[in-house]
Design a protein around this motif. Structure first.
Motif, PDB file in Angstrom:
ATOM      1  N   SER A 232       0.822  -1.212   0.000  1.00  0.00           N
ATOM      2  CA  SER A 232       0.000   0.000   0.000  1.00  0.00           C
ATOM      3  C   SER A 232       0.858   1.266   0.000  1.00  0.00           C
ATOM      4  N   SER A 233       2.058   1.211   0.649  1.00  0.00           N
ATOM      5  CA  SER A 233       2.878   2.425   0.671  1.00  0.00           C
ATOM      6  C   SER A 233       3.460   2.724  -0.709  1.00  0.00           C
ATOM      7  N   THR A 234       3.769   1.667  -1.489  1.00  0.00           N
ATOM      8  CA  THR A 234       4.255   1.882  -2.848  1.00  0.00           C
ATOM      9  C   THR A 234       3.158   2.497  -3.718  1.00  0.00           C
ATOM     10  N   ARG A 235       1.960   1.930  -3.585  1.00  0.00           N
ATOM     11  CA  ARG A 235       0.840   2.434  -4.385  1.00  0.00           C
ATOM     12  C   ARG A 235       0.570   3.895  -4.069  1.00  0.00           C
ATOM     13  N   ARG A 236       0.617   4.232  -2.767  1.00  0.00           N
ATOM     14  CA  ARG A 236       0.360   5.605  -2.354  1.00  0.00           C
ATOM     15  C   ARG A 236       1.419   6.545  -2.932  1.00  0.00           C
ATOM     16  N   LEU A 237       2.692   6.104  -2.862  1.00  0.00           N
ATOM     17  CA  LEU A 237       3.786   6.928  -3.387  1.00  0.00           C
ATOM     18  C   LEU A 237       3.590   7.196  -4.877  1.00  0.00           C
TER      19      LEU A 237
ATOM     20  N   LYS B  11      -7.171   2.052   6.399  1.00  0.00           N
ATOM     21  CA  LYS B  11      -7.611   0.671   6.279  1.00  0.00           C
ATOM     22  C   LYS B  11      -6.423  -0.194   5.904  1.00  0.00           C
ATOM     23  N   VAL B  12      -6.272  -1.323   6.576  1.00  0.00           N
ATOM     24  CA  VAL B  12      -5.182  -2.232   6.256  1.00  0.00           C
ATOM     25  C   VAL B  12      -5.745  -3.642   6.187  1.00  0.00           C
ATOM     26  N   ASP B  13      -5.335  -4.415   5.155  1.00  0.00           N
ATOM     27  CA  ASP B  13      -5.859  -5.779   5.091  1.00  0.00           C
ATOM     28  C   ASP B  13      -4.951  -6.762   5.842  1.00  0.00           C
TER      29      ASP B  13
ATOM     30  N   ILE C 229     -13.823  -4.259  11.821  1.00  0.00           N
ATOM     31  CA  ILE C 229     -13.509  -5.200  10.745  1.00  0.00           C
ATOM     32  C   ILE C 229     -14.491  -5.014   9.600  1.00  0.00           C
ATOM     33  N   THR C 230     -13.928  -4.869   8.391  1.00  0.00           N
ATOM     34  CA  THR C 230     -14.797  -4.748   7.217  1.00  0.00           C
ATOM     35  C   THR C 230     -14.547  -5.947   6.318  1.00  0.00           C
ATOM     36  N   LYS C 231     -15.606  -6.685   6.013  1.00  0.00           N
ATOM     37  CA  LYS C 231     -15.445  -7.842   5.131  1.00  0.00           C
ATOM     38  C   LYS C 231     -16.113  -7.549   3.806  1.00  0.00           C
TER      39      LYS C 231
ATOM     40  N   TYR D  23      -9.026  -3.943   8.197  1.00  0.00           N
ATOM     41  CA  TYR D  23      -9.191  -3.508   9.578  1.00  0.00           C
ATOM     42  C   TYR D  23      -8.934  -2.015   9.699  1.00  0.00           C
ATOM     43  N   SER D  24      -9.635  -1.390  10.620  1.00  0.00           N
ATOM     44  CA  SER D  24      -9.372   0.021  10.899  1.00  0.00           C
ATOM     45  C   SER D  24      -9.565   0.255  12.397  1.00  0.00           C
ATOM     46  N   ALA D  25      -8.929   1.314  12.904  1.00  0.00           N
ATOM     47  CA  ALA D  25      -9.042   1.610  14.333  1.00  0.00           C
ATOM     48  C   ALA D  25     -10.336   2.374  14.600  1.00  0.00           C
TER      49      ALA D  25
END
Lengths: 253, 101
Positions: free
Chosen positions: A152-157, B29-31, B61-63, B74-76
């Motif tokens: 995701s950090s590469t895509r964002r960059l 959001k991070v998977d 949690i988002t599915k 997931y997100s805080a």
């Protein structure tokens, strides 16, 4: 406690050796106790400091793309310089004349398709080799560090780098359509600089200095119209090599 | 001793949980795979810590499906962000107190 023992000692007439042993024992126990307590406090503290370092590290790593290699910059710069040298040899001393671009593209007798074809082939060649080598060095560095290249950090960059870059590209095409050929080289420099500053929030902060230099150079180039090739060689060649070398010795040595 | 560690949140006592929260603090959001890669832990380990944080509703949690593949991100939560900030403040206080000794 020690004072109490000291007062009590003469009354009971304890043998000096026993007395000494008592003091020794008590001192030893308190010392042990202190060491244990302080040690506990220290490990707790060290552990939390370690945790904080880890937290900072994760926050940094999860938002920024930090495996950009300095060698990528150097190789891109070398490609640009080689490209500029080839262009210079092809056009000869004409490349320095302020009206050169104007003549090529606007005056009927000077429109030569082979010029345009040559320029197009050359620029695509430089772009592909610079991107290819740049990718190769960054990919190698990522592999050494054990991370993944496409996240995701590469895509964002790439996304934030692309916005000013694509805008600049389209703007240059529009300039060409209007026949304002002499402004293309300065415009590419300025927009490239803006793209770098925009992207610097998502990778090593240092690339913003490269961005600022490119913008200044682009503005100077737009005043001294016609020396496009020279400014272009400095901006994309020399600056990349200088920046790449500094980054290489700062982060990779 | 109890006064010094007062404010430290039990839910964040584990390294992996601290890691999950720090990543979610700065990313919307991070998977699952990205989390696993960044923290370098096993699937089961990560899943158990995620469910522990979800139980106290610190993370959401988002599915969803991307094509035919299920994708969980997931997100805080707002409460989770607040709790984590408080936890960091407590750590900071602890370190400062330790420095004065």
């Amino acid at each position: 406690m020690l004072l109490l023992l000291y007062n009590a000692a003469p009354k009971k007439k304890i043998h000096p050796a026993v007395y000494g042993a008592w003091i020794y024992n008590i001192c030893f126990v308190t010392l042990l106790f202190k060491v244990l307590l302080i040690n506990r406090a220290m490990t707790e503290q060290d552990e939390q400091i370690e945790n904080l370092t880890e937290i900072r590290n994760l926050m940094e790593r999860s938002t920024r793309f930090i495996s950009l290699s300095g060698l990528s910059g150097v190789s891109a710069g070398i490609c640009a310089l080689i490209g500029a040298a080839i262009a210079y040899r092809y056009f000869g001393y004409n490349a320095y004349f302020p009206n050169f671009y104007y003549h090529i593209f606007t005056e009927a007798e000077f429109i030569r398709m082979d010029f345009l074809q040559f320029l197009f082939t050359l620029s695509v060649g430089v772009l592909v080799s610079a991107l290819g080598l740049g990718f190769l060095f960054t990919w190698r560095r990522t592999k050494q560090k054990g991370g993944s290249l496409w996240n995701s950090s590469t895509r964002r960059l790439l996304f934030h780098l692309a916005i000013p870059l694509v805008t600049g590209g389209l703007f240059c095409i529009i300039l060409l359509l209007h026949g304002e050929v002499y402004m293309v080289a300065p415009t590419t420099l300025v927009f490239y600089g803006l793209a770098l500053i925009n992207a610097s929030k998502y990778t090593l902060n240092d690339i913003q200095y490269l961005g600022i230099s490119e913008i200044i150079l682009g503005l100077i180039a737009s005043v001294y119209v016609g020396y496009g090739l020279v400014f272009w060689a400095i901006g994309f060649g020399v600056l990349h090599i200088v920046y790449g070398t500094v980054m290489y010795f700062k982060y990779e040595k | 001793m109890s006064s010094i560690i007062h404010g430290l949140n039990k839910a964040f006592e584990n390294r992996v949980r601290l890691g999950i929260m720090s990543i979610l603090m700065v990313n919307q959001k991070v998977d699952f795979t990205s989390l696993k890669e960044m923290l370098q832990v096993s699937d089961g380990n990560l899943a158990s810590h995620i469910s522990a944080l979800e139980k106290v509703s610190y993370i959401k949690i988002t599915k969803q499906f991307i094509g035919k593949k299920p994708n969980t991100s997931y997100s805080a939560s707002t409460g989770g962000k607040k709790a984590f900030t408080n936890h960091l403040d407590a750590i900071e206080k602890l370190i400062k107190k330790g420095g004065k000794q």
